[in-house]
Scaffold this motif. Structure first.
Motif, PDB file in Angstrom:
ATOM      1  N   GLN A 219       0.920  -1.190   0.043  1.00  0.00           N
ATOM      2  CA  GLN A 219       0.046   0.091   0.051  1.00  0.00           C
ATOM      3  C   GLN A 219       0.992   1.364   0.011  1.00  0.00           C
ATOM      4  O   GLN A 219       2.034   1.384   0.688  1.00  0.00           O
ATOM      5  CB  GLN A 219      -0.961   0.144   1.270  1.00  0.00           C
ATOM      6  N   VAL A 220       0.546   2.125  -0.746  1.00  0.00           N
ATOM      7  CA  VAL A 220       1.195   3.622  -0.795  1.00  0.00           C
ATOM      8  C   VAL A 220       0.229   4.762  -0.146  1.00  0.00           C
ATOM      9  O   VAL A 220      -0.945   4.636  -0.093  1.00  0.00           O
ATOM     10  CB  VAL A 220       1.373   3.933  -2.027  1.00  0.00           C
ATOM     11  N   ARG A 221       0.878   5.307   0.714  1.00  0.00           N
ATOM     12  CA  ARG A 221       0.306   6.550   1.548  1.00  0.00           C
ATOM     13  C   ARG A 221       0.975   7.726   1.346  1.00  0.00           C
ATOM     14  O   ARG A 221       2.221   7.546   1.447  1.00  0.00           O
ATOM     15  CB  ARG A 221       0.083   6.222   3.041  1.00  0.00           C
ATOM     16  N   HIS A 222       0.293   8.897   0.973  1.00  0.00           N
ATOM     17  CA  HIS A 222       0.762  10.090   1.030  1.00  0.00           C
ATOM     18  C   HIS A 222       0.416  10.889   2.280  1.00  0.00           C
ATOM     19  O   HIS A 222      -0.577  10.998   2.634  1.00  0.00           O
ATOM     20  CB  HIS A 222      -0.056  10.778  -0.348  1.00  0.00           C
ATOM     21  N   VAL A 223       1.378  11.401   2.756  1.00  0.00           N
ATOM     22  CA  VAL A 223       1.208  12.288   3.948  1.00  0.00           C
ATOM     23  C   VAL A 223       1.702  13.857   3.618  1.00  0.00           C
ATOM     24  O   VAL A 223       2.590  14.003   2.860  1.00  0.00           O
ATOM     25  CB  VAL A 223       2.345  11.929   4.904  1.00  0.00           C
ATOM     26  N   GLN A 224       0.538  14.537   3.836  1.00  0.00           N
ATOM     27  CA  GLN A 224       0.764  15.913   3.734  1.00  0.00           C
ATOM     28  C   GLN A 224       1.509  16.539   4.684  1.00  0.00           C
ATOM     29  O   GLN A 224       2.249  16.027   5.387  1.00  0.00           O
ATOM     30  CB  GLN A 224      -0.759  16.495   4.146  1.00  0.00           C
ATOM     31  N   ALA A 225       1.885  17.874   4.124  1.00  0.00           N
ATOM     32  CA  ALA A 225       2.923  18.461   5.209  1.00  0.00           C
ATOM     33  C   ALA A 225       2.207  19.082   6.567  1.00  0.00           C
ATOM     34  O   ALA A 225       1.295  19.347   6.602  1.00  0.00           O
ATOM     35  CB  ALA A 225       3.451  20.020   4.044  1.00  0.00           C
ATOM     36  N   HIS A 226       3.272  18.713   7.388  1.00  0.00           N
ATOM     37  CA  HIS A 226       2.722  18.977   8.974  1.00  0.00           C
ATOM     38  C   HIS A 226       3.954  19.742   9.702  1.00  0.00           C
ATOM     39  O   HIS A 226       5.054  19.581   9.284  1.00  0.00           O
ATOM     40  CB  HIS A 226       2.357  17.728   9.699  1.00  0.00           C
ATOM     41  N   LYS A 227       3.426  20.322  10.578  1.00  0.00           N
ATOM     42  CA  LYS A 227       4.321  20.623  11.855  1.00  0.00           C
ATOM     43  C   LYS A 227       4.154  19.461  12.773  1.00  0.00           C
ATOM     44  O   LYS A 227       3.186  18.932  13.156  1.00  0.00           O
ATOM     45  CB  LYS A 227       3.950  21.979  12.389  1.00  0.00           C
ATOM     46  N   TYR A 228       5.624  18.986  13.299  1.00  0.00           N
ATOM     47  CA  TYR A 228       5.430  17.692  14.228  1.00  0.00           C
ATOM     48  C   TYR A 228       6.355  17.988  15.441  1.00  0.00           C
ATOM     49  O   TYR A 228       7.252  19.174  15.451  1.00  0.00           O
ATOM     50  CB  TYR A 228       6.252  16.699  13.456  1.00  0.00           C
ATOM     51  N   GLY A 229       5.698  17.556  16.631  1.00  0.00           N
ATOM     52  CA  GLY A 229       6.601  17.518  17.791  1.00  0.00           C
ATOM     53  C   GLY A 229       7.513  16.287  17.557  1.00  0.00           C
ATOM     54  O   GLY A 229       7.084  15.217  17.341  1.00  0.00           O
ATOM     55  N   VAL A 230       8.848  16.216  17.780  1.00  0.00           N
ATOM     56  CA  VAL A 230       9.683  15.137  17.412  1.00  0.00           C
ATOM     57  C   VAL A 230      10.526  14.941  18.905  1.00  0.00           C
ATOM     58  O   VAL A 230      11.110  15.836  19.515  1.00  0.00           O
ATOM     59  CB  VAL A 230      10.766  15.540  16.352  1.00  0.00           C
ATOM     60  N   PHE A 231      10.160  13.571  18.988  1.00  0.00           N
ATOM     61  CA  PHE A 231      10.797  13.034  20.587  1.00  0.00           C
ATOM     62  C   PHE A 231      12.141  11.934  19.913  1.00  0.00           C
ATOM     63  O   PHE A 231      11.851  11.299  18.794  1.00  0.00           O
ATOM     64  CB  PHE A 231       9.703  12.311  21.290  1.00  0.00           C
ATOM     65  N   THR A 232      13.119  11.826  20.636  1.00  0.00           N
ATOM     66  CA  THR A 232      14.171  10.949  20.122  1.00  0.00           C
ATOM     67  C   THR A 232      14.276   9.782  21.353  1.00  0.00           C
ATOM     68  O   THR A 232      14.383  10.624  22.409  1.00  0.00           O
ATOM     69  CB  THR A 232      15.548  11.620  19.931  1.00  0.00           C
ATOM     70  N   TYR A 233      14.452   8.712  21.006  1.00  0.00           N
ATOM     71  CA  TYR A 233      14.785   7.615  21.978  1.00  0.00           C
ATOM     72  C   TYR A 233      15.781   6.948  21.768  1.00  0.00           C
ATOM     73  O   TYR A 233      16.456   6.695  20.516  1.00  0.00           O
ATOM     74  CB  TYR A 233      13.589   6.441  21.963  1.00  0.00           C
ATOM     75  N   ILE A 234      16.975   6.726  22.729  1.00  0.00           N
ATOM     76  CA  ILE A 234      18.073   6.003  22.566  1.00  0.00           C
ATOM     77  C   ILE A 234      18.295   4.825  23.661  1.00  0.00           C
ATOM     78  O   ILE A 234      17.519   4.864  24.745  1.00  0.00           O
ATOM     79  CB  ILE A 234      19.415   7.066  22.773  1.00  0.00           C
ATOM     80  N   GLY A 235      18.774   3.867  23.139  1.00  0.00           N
ATOM     81  CA  GLY A 235      18.964   2.747  24.074  1.00  0.00           C
ATOM     82  C   GLY A 235      19.978   1.777  23.587  1.00  0.00           C
ATOM     83  O   GLY A 235      20.289   1.697  22.470  1.00  0.00           O
ATOM     84  N   LEU A 236      20.645   1.143  24.719  1.00  0.00           N
ATOM     85  CA  LEU A 236      21.618   0.270  24.477  1.00  0.00           C
ATOM     86  C   LEU A 236      21.171  -1.307  24.119  1.00  0.00           C
ATOM     87  O   LEU A 236      21.395  -2.135  24.734  1.00  0.00           O
ATOM     88  CB  LEU A 236      22.420   0.057  25.596  1.00  0.00           C
ATOM     89  N   HIS A 237      20.570  -1.323  22.730  1.00  0.00           N
ATOM     90  CA  HIS A 237      19.987  -2.620  22.398  1.00  0.00           C
ATOM     91  C   HIS A 237      20.027  -2.374  20.799  1.00  0.00           C
ATOM     92  O   HIS A 237      20.022  -1.497  20.309  1.00  0.00           O
ATOM     93  CB  HIS A 237      18.675  -2.817  22.888  1.00  0.00           C
ATOM     94  N   ARG A 238      19.651  -3.822  20.095  1.00  0.00           N
ATOM     95  CA  ARG A 238      19.320  -3.607  18.587  1.00  0.00           C
ATOM     96  C   ARG A 238      18.029  -2.997  18.494  1.00  0.00           C
ATOM     97  O   ARG A 238      17.140  -3.075  19.217  1.00  0.00           O
ATOM     98  CB  ARG A 238      19.327  -5.029  18.302  1.00  0.00           C
ATOM     99  N   PRO A 239      17.923  -2.165  17.321  1.00  0.00           N
ATOM    100  CA  PRO A 239      16.776  -1.502  16.766  1.00  0.00           C
ATOM    101  C   PRO A 239      15.565  -2.691  16.745  1.00  0.00           C
ATOM    102  O   PRO A 239      14.570  -2.115  16.990  1.00  0.00           O
ATOM    103  CB  PRO A 239      17.127  -0.989  15.715  1.00  0.00           C
ATOM    104  N   GLU A 240      15.604  -3.998  16.548  1.00  0.00           N
ATOM    105  CA  GLU A 240      14.660  -4.916  16.482  1.00  0.00           C
ATOM    106  C   GLU A 240      14.071  -5.129  17.859  1.00  0.00           C
ATOM    107  O   GLU A 240      13.132  -5.604  17.761  1.00  0.00           O
ATOM    108  CB  GLU A 240      15.275  -6.165  15.886  1.00  0.00           C
ATOM    109  N   GLU A 241      14.710  -4.675  18.790  1.00  0.00           N
ATOM    110  CA  GLU A 241      14.142  -4.809  20.168  1.00  0.00           C
ATOM    111  C   GLU A 241      13.283  -3.621  20.745  1.00  0.00           C
ATOM    112  O   GLU A 241      12.510  -3.631  21.612  1.00  0.00           O
ATOM    113  CB  GLU A 241      15.200  -5.200  21.267  1.00  0.00           C
ATOM    114  N   LEU A 242      13.052  -2.828  19.782  1.00  0.00           N
ATOM    115  CA  LEU A 242      12.426  -1.619  19.935  1.00  0.00           C
ATOM    116  C   LEU A 242      10.657  -2.015  19.984  1.00  0.00           C
ATOM    117  O   LEU A 242      10.311  -2.496  19.007  1.00  0.00           O
ATOM    118  CB  LEU A 242      12.586  -0.525  19.268  1.00  0.00           C
ATOM    119  N   SER A 243       9.901  -1.951  20.964  1.00  0.00           N
ATOM    120  CA  SER A 243       8.631  -2.329  21.203  1.00  0.00           C
ATOM    121  C   SER A 243       7.693  -1.342  21.975  1.00  0.00           C
ATOM    122  O   SER A 243       8.354  -0.410  22.623  1.00  0.00           O
ATOM    123  CB  SER A 243       8.783  -3.664  21.725  1.00  0.00           C
TER     124      SER A 243
END
Length: 296
Positions: A219-243
């Motif tokens: 499926q293709v999705r088109h997202v309009q231009a937005h203003k966003y609040g952006v949060f950053t997460y960092i952790g000492l594990h593989r990205p595959e373990e993000l849940s």
């Protein structure tokens, strides 16, 4: 036991701040914190969005403003005091930072945005990781392609179905998209149906352009231009373990505290995770979480 990431960042900050008037190098800082230079650079950049030695340089410039305002010392003396090596070097970095020279600013002081001491108190804990509010950002319209699926939110907290689907997409289905915008940037797009009945639509995906070739079953999705609040997460594990389990404290803060204060009024409710695998490793995960505030 203390939170390892917080302890590392606190120790790093304290050491640099205590030695800003002395010669500092990456080797010295990493030895003090007792981790590898590469690992320290990645953790610091992920938590502050600033390079380690860039932070040192910008903190020295910020502290030198007090000398320019309140002391009659020469520019050359101030440059030596803050370890810039020479007046020429100090002038160059000062102008790069503030678009003026120290002498001009001393004669005509104006308000400046400075690099203040890094405050780990602004970081929130998320399991063994950390999360912080990075910025308000504007993203132009973009398009994504992937497999959309319905996820029961309560069941997903224990089954981690969304994580399993995301991992499968990245290592298998992602490779079927030809000419994506960023082949190593995973976008996990979540939309909330109206009315909400306990499930959301989740789409593991890549960003695409008009030159991308998308398999017909995606499926293709088109997202309009937005203003966003952006949060950053960092952790000492593989990205595959993000849940969802890892991020449950993040969701609690964002949906319970940040969103009501942000006064969000949107016709469509969605969010997405942005994971650049080039920044990640088997021991490190970095993920940006985008929450729209308004349509542009």
């Amino acid at each position: 036991m203390d939170h390892y990431l917080l302890e590392t960042l606190n120790t790093t900050t304290a050491y640099m701040e205590e030695h800003l008037l002395e010669p500092l190098c990456l080797d010295d800082i990493a030895a003090r914190v007792n981790i590898s230079k590469f690992h320290l650079l990645r953790i610091w950049k992920g938590a502050t969005n600033t390079g380690l030695m860039e932070y040192v340089r910008r903190r020295r410039i910020a502290l030198s403003l007090g000398d320019l305002l309140h002391h009659q010392n020469s520019i050359d003396f101030i440059s030596a005091k803050y370890s810039f090596g020479s007046e020429r070097a100090y002038n160059r970095v000062f102008k790069d930072e503030y678009q003026t020279t120290p002498a001009k600013w001393r004669r005509n002081p104006v308000p400046l945005n400075i690099m203040d001491r890094f405050n780990t108190g602004l970081l929130g804990r998320a399991a063994e990781g950390l999360v912080y509010f990075r910025s308000m950002s504007v993203l132009p319209a973009f398009s994504i392609a992937g497999h959309q699926m319905r996820i029961n939110d309560r069941e997903n907290a224990s089954s981690l179905e969304a994580t399993e689907r995301a991992v499968h997409f990245f290592y298998h289905d992602r490779l079927r998209i030809e000419n994506p915008v960023h082949k190593d940037v995973y976008i996990g797009f979540t939309s909330v149906p109206e009315p909400y009945e306990g499930s959301t639509l989740y789409q593991p995906s890549l960003q695409i352009s008009t030159s991308s070739i998308i398999p017909p079953d995606m499926q293709v999705r088109h997202v309009q231009a937005h203003k966003y609040g952006v949060f950053t997460y960092i952790g000492l594990h593989r990205p595959e373990e993000l849940s969802a389990l890892t991020l449950q404290e993040v969701w609690k803060y964002i949906f319970g505290t940040w969103m009501p204060a942000a006064q969000i009024d949107l016709p469509e409710h969605f969010s997405f995770e942005w994971v650049n695998y080039a920044k990640c490793s088997k021991q490190y995960c970095e993920c940006d979480l985008y929450f729209p505030v308004s349509v542009l």
